[in-house]
Design an enzyme around this catalytic site. Structure first.
Site, PDB file in Angstrom:
ATOM      1  N   SER A 128      35.190  36.380  30.771  1.00  0.00           N
ATOM      2  CA  SER A 128      34.992  37.252  31.931  1.00  0.00           C
ATOM      3  C   SER A 128      33.775  38.135  31.668  1.00  0.00           C
ATOM      4  O   SER A 128      33.428  38.381  30.502  1.00  0.00           O
ATOM      5  CB  SER A 128      36.233  38.131  32.128  1.00  0.00           C
ATOM      6  OG  SER A 128      35.983  39.172  33.046  1.00  0.00           O
ATOM      7  N   TYR A 174      42.238  43.932  27.849  1.00  0.00           N
ATOM      8  CA  TYR A 174      41.633  42.764  28.507  1.00  0.00           C
ATOM      9  C   TYR A 174      40.173  42.612  28.090  1.00  0.00           C
ATOM     10  O   TYR A 174      39.722  41.521  27.761  1.00  0.00           O
ATOM     11  CB  TYR A 174      41.747  42.928  30.022  1.00  0.00           C
ATOM     12  CG  TYR A 174      41.228  41.763  30.822  1.00  0.00           C
ATOM     13  CD1 TYR A 174      41.967  40.598  30.950  1.00  0.00           C
ATOM     14  CD2 TYR A 174      39.996  41.834  31.478  1.00  0.00           C
ATOM     15  CE1 TYR A 174      41.500  39.525  31.710  1.00  0.00           C
ATOM     16  CE2 TYR A 174      39.514  40.777  32.227  1.00  0.00           C
ATOM     17  CZ  TYR A 174      40.267  39.628  32.342  1.00  0.00           C
ATOM     18  OH  TYR A 174      39.802  38.572  33.087  1.00  0.00           O
TER      19      TYR A 174
END
Length: 195
Positions: free
Chosen positions: A139, A152
């Site tokens: 990401s 995350y």
């Protein structure tokens, strides 16, 4: 016919990826945790393409015994694996002082350890074949910090550096290892309305 294994393949980016592979004539093995959803997706894709071309396995990719079982089923059905898309991931929001140890471990177990275990399971087949391709889904959050997403961010950053190391290690075996780092995408994991 070539075969791809896609984790988190029953929704979002994983499902869209499966559709592309199936359109291009690949055998496609989907791995996910939700058995009911997985079987629905397998039926739908089988009706759209060919039932012989697609299959679903229920497995928790953070558990080595379940990954090994998924590997055996995949190789028994399709005989080989030419590509892996390590797409499965979860997100839990929170700053460091708000993030529990359990939540930290949960994200690293699925996002990082799952990528490691799936790759570890199928790499011997790719090495023996002397070819293969692995795509790890990270990401943009793995390259820059986000507000209240520390676990995350850390996990996706780990995937990027793991990919670099794998690319160096397995180039000699004609195995390409790449990372894709999408931005915010309207999937069940990140509904656009929340962003």
């Amino acid at each position: 016919m070539q075969t791809v294994v896609i984790t988190g393949g029953t929704s979002g980016i994983g499902l869209a990826t499966a559709d592309v592979f199936l359109k291009n004539g690949w055998n496609t093995m989907l791995i996910g945790r939700d058995a009911e959803k997985g079987m629905q997706v397998e039926r739908h894709l089988g009706e759209t393409y060919s039932p012989a071309q697609v299959a679903f396995i229920q497995a928790d990719i953070s558990k080595s015994s379940e990954v090994e079982h998924a590997k055996q089923i995949t190789l028994n059905k399709f005989k080989t694996v030419d590509a892996i898309v390590n797409n499965a991931g979860i997100v839990i929001h929170g700053e460091v002082h708000e993030t529990s140890e359990e939540d930290w471990d949960k994200i690293f177990d699925v996002d990082v350890k799952g990528t490691f275990l799936i790759s570890k399971a199928f790499l011997p087949t790719m090495i023996e074949q002397d070819h293969g391709s692995i795509v790890n889904i990270s990401s943009v959050s793995g390259m820059a910090g986000d507000r209240a997403m520390v676990a995350y961010n850390a996990a996706k950053g780990a995937i990027i550096n793991m990919t670099r190391a794998m690319a160096i290690d397995y180039g000699k075996n004609n195995i390409r290892v790449n990372v894709v780092a999408p931005g915010p995408t309207n999937t069940p994991l990140f509904h656009q309305g929340r962003l």
